[in-house]
Write an enzyme that holds these catalytic residues in place. Sequence first.
Site, short mmCIF file in Angstrom:
data_model
loop_
_atom_site.label_atom_id
_atom_site.label_comp_id
_atom_site.label_asym_id
_atom_site.label_seq_id
_atom_site.Cartn_x
_atom_site.Cartn_y
_atom_site.Cartn_z
N LYS A 63 6.60 -1.05 7.66
CA LYS A 63 7.50 0.02 7.17
C LYS A 63 6.71 1.29 6.87
CE LYS A 63 10.71 -3.29 5.01
NZ LYS A 63 9.97 -4.51 5.40
N ASN A 118 -0.10 -13.32 15.70
CA ASN A 118 0.15 -14.40 14.74
C ASN A 118 0.89 -13.94 13.49
OD1 ASN A 118 -2.32 -12.97 14.28
ND2 ASN A 118 -2.90 -14.47 12.74
N GLY A 121 -0.97 -10.43 2.95
CA GLY A 121 -0.18 -10.05 4.12
C GLY A 121 1.29 -10.03 3.75
N ASP A 122 2.13 -9.59 4.68
CA ASP A 122 3.57 -9.56 4.46
C ASP A 122 3.95 -8.62 3.31
OD1 ASP A 122 6.21 -10.38 4.99
OD2 ASP A 122 6.14 -11.82 3.35
N THR A 162 0.02 -21.07 12.24
CA THR A 162 0.84 -20.29 13.17
C THR A 162 0.72 -20.80 14.60
OG1 THR A 162 -0.95 -18.69 13.45
CG2 THR A 162 0.71 -18.20 11.77
N THR A 175 -7.60 -15.61 7.74
CA THR A 175 -7.49 -15.38 9.17
C THR A 175 -8.89 -15.33 9.78
OG1 THR A 175 -6.37 -14.03 10.85
CG2 THR A 175 -7.46 -12.84 9.04
N GLY A 235 3.78 -10.63 11.94
CA GLY A 235 4.66 -9.58 12.42
C GLY A 235 4.88 -8.46 11.42
N HIS A 236 5.16 -7.28 11.93
CA HIS A 236 5.54 -6.13 11.12
C HIS A 236 6.98 -5.78 11.45
CE1 HIS A 236 1.10 -4.70 10.56
NE2 HIS A 236 1.38 -5.80 9.91
#
Length: 313
Positions: A35, A55, A29-30, A142, A252, A57-58
């Site tokens: 973008k 839980n 993730g991340d 989270t 997750t 973010g983008h």
Amino acid sequence: MSIMAAFAAFALKGVEPSMVRAIVGANWGDEGKGKITDMLASESDIVVRFQGGANAGHTIINEYGRFALHLLPSGVCTPGVVNVLGPGVALDIEFFLKELAAVEQQGLPAPKILISERAQVLMPYHVALDCYEEERLGKNSTKSGIAPFYGDKFQKIGLQVCQLYYPDVLREKLAHALDIKNAMIVNLYHREPVDLEALIAKLTELAERIRPFVADTDAYMMQAVRDGKKILLEGQLGTLRDPDHGIYPMVTSSSPLAGYGPVGAGVPVWSIKEVIAVTKAYSSFVGSGPFTTELFGDEAEELRKRGGDRAEY
């Protein structure tokens, strides 16, 4: 006709499938999926969130400012795009309303949003139970209620959005769930029980506030495929956070893999024509647990600064 029967009927009638792309993370993730989704949204008619909740973010930076989108699909930054929260999403209604108000306050034109009537509602007690358990174990997550939410979904004691609009069903479902939850809250965590009447009143009020967005997105997505719409499926987190194929148990609670996209979005598998797996020059990791490499101090700050990265590392 069932959903799968309808999909099969499309195939039998020779319907030309629409262009469906899935964007997923190749690591933990991340990776910058927001973008990429923002970039490709300009070529899309529909952007769909198909799993996960608020839980993670983008981040998108555009002429309106910097947006850290947690629940809203990244297509909200592109005028004309229909943004769908699919049936696989964990819908935190209060968070959704706050996030929508926040992006509009930043000057973003009011986005077009549809919420699946089959999406399940993340409840206040999911968040509370997440916090209580992490506190009991001395761990750190989270604390957004995701694990308790998906636990209830698969135990079949969750609540779908459509059930918010039937008072008798709402009361029956919540009473049954609270028999279980309050036993844990009182006897394991030694906290005050959740009040049924107060919760019903709160959910009834929230249901009215999201009513304009609620739709049969399964039917909508099937028609979009029939009409040859360009559809973008936006995954959350990354491959190595998958509960079956990731670094279990530091994973997750829903599948972030592209293969789950059709299920969580409501499109047939055969309509997916392209999968984009996003990675970046270095890896960061949301949450706690062991990681492949770790940097601290000045080196970590410098990497974070140069990468424009506000995530954890």
